[in-house]
Design an enzyme around this catalytic site. Structure first.
Site, PDB file in Angstrom:
ATOM      1  N   CYS A 162       3.131  26.068  10.966  1.00 37.88           N
ATOM      2  CA  CYS A 162       2.337  25.140  10.153  1.00 37.88           C
ATOM      3  C   CYS A 162       1.086  24.793  10.945  1.00 37.88           C
ATOM      4  O   CYS A 162       1.110  23.920  11.817  1.00 37.88           O
ATOM      5  CB  CYS A 162       3.142  23.881   9.818  1.00 37.88           C
ATOM      6  SG  CYS A 162       2.213  22.692   8.814  1.00 37.88           S
ATOM      7  N   ASN A 299      -3.519  -1.767  12.586  1.00 40.02           N
ATOM      8  CA  ASN A 299      -4.404  -0.638  12.904  1.00 40.02           C
ATOM      9  C   ASN A 299      -5.863  -1.075  13.014  1.00 40.02           C
ATOM     10  O   ASN A 299      -6.586  -0.640  13.916  1.00 40.02           O
ATOM     11  CB  ASN A 299      -4.252   0.442  11.828  1.00 40.02           C
ATOM     12  CG  ASN A 299      -4.986   1.724  12.164  1.00 40.02           C
ATOM     13  OD1 ASN A 299      -4.902   2.230  13.272  1.00 40.02           O
ATOM     14  ND2 ASN A 299      -5.726   2.251  11.199  1.00 40.02           N
ATOM     15  N   GLU A 315       0.278  -8.863   5.516  1.00 43.94           N
ATOM     16  CA  GLU A 315       1.034  -7.636   5.234  1.00 43.94           C
ATOM     17  C   GLU A 315       2.337  -7.979   4.520  1.00 43.94           C
ATOM     18  O   GLU A 315       2.933  -9.025   4.776  1.00 43.94           O
ATOM     19  CB  GLU A 315       1.328  -6.898   6.548  1.00 43.94           C
ATOM     20  CG  GLU A 315       2.330  -5.780   6.502  1.00 43.94           C
ATOM     21  CD  GLU A 315       1.950  -4.683   5.518  1.00 43.94           C
ATOM     22  OE1 GLU A 315       2.854  -4.207   4.809  1.00 43.94           O
ATOM     23  OE2 GLU A 315       0.750  -4.301   5.453  1.00 43.94           O
ATOM     24  N   ASN A 342       3.382 -11.216   0.027  1.00 43.96           N
ATOM     25  CA  ASN A 342       3.267 -10.189  -1.009  1.00 43.96           C
ATOM     26  C   ASN A 342       1.907 -10.326  -1.688  1.00 43.96           C
ATOM     27  O   ASN A 342       1.668 -11.273  -2.437  1.00 43.96           O
ATOM     28  CB  ASN A 342       4.397 -10.336  -2.032  1.00 43.96           C
ATOM     29  CG  ASN A 342       4.391  -9.212  -3.054  1.00 43.96           C
ATOM     30  OD1 ASN A 342       3.433  -8.442  -3.159  1.00 43.96           O
ATOM     31  ND2 ASN A 342       5.463  -9.105  -3.817  1.00 43.96           N
ATOM     32  N   CYS A 389      -7.099   5.041  -0.236  1.00 42.93           N
ATOM     33  CA  CYS A 389      -6.441   6.345  -0.331  1.00 42.93           C
ATOM     34  C   CYS A 389      -6.350   6.804  -1.778  1.00 42.93           C
ATOM     35  O   CYS A 389      -5.687   7.795  -2.079  1.00 42.93           O
ATOM     36  CB  CYS A 389      -5.047   6.293   0.302  1.00 42.93           C
ATOM     37  SG  CYS A 389      -3.940   5.082  -0.445  1.00 42.93           S
TER      38      CYS A 389
END
Length: 433
Positions: A162, A299, A315, A342, A389
């Site tokens: 891969c 991050n 988070e 949430n 994303c």
């Protein structure tokens, strides 16, 4: 009297038609026109002609597959992977990296109605530091399959190599296959995960029945001989550390520990550049109060804390909040506060929402951040960086900011997953004075 009719399925004829591709969509599929209808054709590039057959015919568009390619684009390349075209992992190895980046940038620009300012990229091969390989025992041959799922199928492609994996992980594939294929528990293995951290290589084995002492000894010997940290997972919630210490990786000058199951960006090179560019776009000053929504294990939060007066991370996964707090302590950062909340619920009553912030960063999942956009607007931050994303939900959420008087100052395409159809991006919004 009511009468009921079964819906007629739209049938497709296997007629061969000749098409010319004039564009690529964001997934790398060739786009052509035939009889006034748009056709999406995997495996074709712009400027290529081909004979195709329609496989799915909808009212507004159709999908087709190639029967014979009649011409080649100058940007067509020979795929590096022998499994390309069967394995569902990559969709664009036949296209030059430059073409992949241009087509993704063009798709992003169309959705956002704004020019893409830059492409944030790193090495196009050997970039993926995490892989999850499915395992399947074949009774007829008494062999163990190890690989990725076929495109559009649950069948496994038995992979021998891969080239998008980091070299350390790709080199391990035949050794891991040989080890797992020698276990008594071959019939009871679910999947194996390989992770390359700065601290070393991790192997997490999911097994669905207890392992014999002989199998455990064999796995432990293998982990020692290959220098692996070994974890055994009898179910989806529990894992046992067999060998190795707490793993960690370097990110933007910080050392971040993580659990083997924690989410970390799979492309370390692009992640480093993305974080650095986000801090640059936000223009973080020593007096700034910064909010990081959907912060994961920090991050962005922790690098932000090295420059700002204070940072709040929010988070929804408690284990990631705990890991973020731990990493803040380990890195000597005392100006960070993490909240477990949430963000899909009413955020107006959440404790972080009562604070004031100068700048905001958010990095939501594919569903986007519709539930927090109005609260962000109420905070009136000078700058907002949105990491996405999913370009469709990014475009939707951006509308709220644009209507509130923000403008797009910068738009970047993040080439986080070269040779795939995944499109990630980052936007800087500035408030109009």
């Amino acid at each position: 009297m009511a009468q009921f009719y079964s819906a007629k399925r739209r049938t497709t004829t296997r007629q061969i038609i000749t098409v010319s591709v004039n564009d690529l969509d964001s997934f790398g599929q060739g786009v052509a026109r035939h009889n006034g209808k748009t056709l999406f054709i995997p495996g074709l590039l712009s400027q290529e002609n081909a004979e195709v057959t329609v496989t799915e015919d909808k009212k507004q568009y159709a999908r087709a597959k190639v029967v014979r390619r009649l011409s080649d684009s100058p940007e067509r390349e020979t795929p590096r992977c022998p499994h390309f075209g069967v394995c569902g992992g990559c969709q664009q190895q036949h296209a030059s990296v430059d073409l992949q980046q241009r087509s993704k940038s063009a798709a992003l620009a169309r959705l956002m109605k704004h020019e893409v300012s830059e492409v944030i990229a790193d090495v196009p091969w050997g970039y993926r530091r995490r892989a999850r390989l499915s395992l399947n025992y074949l009774p007829k041959t008494q062999q163990l399959q190890m690989g990725f799922r076929k495109a559009g199928s649950s069948d496994i492609v038995d992979v021998k190599q891969c080239p998008i994996l980091v070299p350390q992980l790709e080199a391990l594939l035949p050794k891991v296959r040989a080890c797992l294929g020698s276990l008594q528990a071959m019939r009871h293995l679910g999947h194996v995960e390989l992770v390359q951290a700065t601290s070393g290589t991790l192997m997490i084995l999911r097994h669905t029945a207890p392992l014999s002492s002989a199998d455990r000894e064999k796995l432990e010997r293998f982990s020692h001989s290959e220098g692996l940290d070994l974890y055994l997972a009898p179910d989806s919630e529990i894992f046992e550390t067999v060998s190795g210490e707490m793993p960690w990786y370097d990110s933007n000058g910080l050392r971040l520990t993580f659990s083997p199951r924690d989410f970390i960006q799979v492309n370390a090179g692009v992640n480093q550049k993305m974080v650095a560019r986000a801090l640059e776009w936000l223009d973080v000053q020593p007096e700034d109060r910064v909010l990081d929504l959907f912060c994961g294990m920090g991050n962005f939060t922790l690098p932000l804390a090295t420059q700002a007066a204070s940072v709040v991370g929010v988070e929804g996964v408690p284990a990631l909040v705990e890991k973020g707090q731990q990493n803040a302590r380990l890195n000597g950062l005392q100006n960070v506060t993490f909240y477990h909340e949430n963000l899909e619920e009413d955020v107006t009553k959440q404790p972080w929402a009562k604070n004031g912030f100068d700048k905001v960063l958010l990095d939501p999942a594919r569903a986007g951040a519709a539930g927090v956009m109005q609260q962000i607007i109420k905070l009136e931050p000078i700058r907002i960086v949105y990491v996405s994303c999913n370009p469709a939900t990014l475009a939707r959420d951006s509308e709220a900011l644009l209507k509130a008087g923000y403008t797009i100052a910068r738009l970047a395409m993040l080439d986080m997953f070269p040779h795939t159809g995944h499109l990630e991006s980052m936007v800087l919004f500035s408030r109009v004075k």
